[in-house]
Design an enzyme around this catalytic site. Structure first.
Site, short mmCIF file in Angstrom:
data_model
loop_
_atom_site.label_atom_id
_atom_site.label_comp_id
_atom_site.label_asym_id
_atom_site.label_seq_id
_atom_site.Cartn_x
_atom_site.Cartn_y
_atom_site.Cartn_z
CG HIS A 154 3.64 0.45 0.33
ND1 HIS A 154 4.78 0.49 1.48
CD2 HIS A 154 2.83 -0.65 1.12
CE1 HIS A 154 4.68 -0.41 2.33
NE2 HIS A 154 3.28 -0.90 2.30
CG HIS B 24 -3.34 2.47 5.76
ND1 HIS B 24 -3.90 1.19 5.44
CD2 HIS B 24 -2.32 2.25 6.27
CE1 HIS B 24 -3.22 0.36 6.35
NE2 HIS B 24 -2.14 0.86 6.75
#
Length: 177
Positions: A37, A120
């Site tokens: 995620h 990220h």
């Protein structure tokens, strides 16, 4: 209430491609692909009333859906690497979504996020990996690029206090568009 954070889910096809980057680093604890995620805002441990307030306030977010891609691998930790990640190619849509969520959390009395937002996907948490090993890993796999993927929603996740990497539970879904 459990530990909370908001995030963008990674589609299964992108997660599968990321999973092929696993391996080749001593001391790495690789994140399972179903737990990939992009964290938008870490909330932390809150009481039930604050959790409900967060859920309600996030429901007022009105943003268009957008596209993202992952571009390049990197590490956090400098000379003492602590994680390897796939970087998000930043665009205005993700930055504005994150900034709105930050404002919501501060209105609810939560402490401001202390670090600049750097979107990220964490691939591995590192323990005892040398900076040389990580540099070699990144030299081989660093140019990674994902396909462009659509982001139709963000979610509120909960997690148990554990050694990173999940499991995560979707507490609420917030459509974009």
């Amino acid at each position: 209430m459990p530990r909370l954070f908001t995030a963008i889910e990674i589609p299964p096809d992108v997660g599968l491609a990321l999973s092929f980057l696993r391996g080749g680093l001593t001391g790495a604890r690789w994140i399972d692909p179903e737990n990939y995620h992009v964290t938008l805002r870490f909330v932390g441990d809150v009481d039930d009333a604050t959790g409900r307030d967060i859920m309600d306030m996030l429901g007022a977010v009105r943003r268009p859906a957008f596209d993202l891609m992952l571009q390049g691998l990197d590490q956090f930790g400098g000379r003492k690497p602590r994680s390897v990640f796939a970087a998000v190619k930043v665009n205005a849509a993700i930055m504005e979504l994150q900034a709105e969520q930050e404002r919501i959390m501060q209105r609810l009395g939560l402490v401001a996020e202390g670090r600049n937002f750097r979107p990220h996907v964490t691939l591995a948490r590192l323990r005892d990996a040398s900076s040389r090993q990580v540099a070699d890993y990144l030299a081989l796999r660093g140019p990674y690029r994902s396909t462009v993927f659509h982001v139709p929603r963000f979610v509120l996740f909960s997690s148990r206090d554990s050694v990173g990497g999940g499991p995560y539970l979707v507490e609420a879904v917030y459509p974009l568009g």
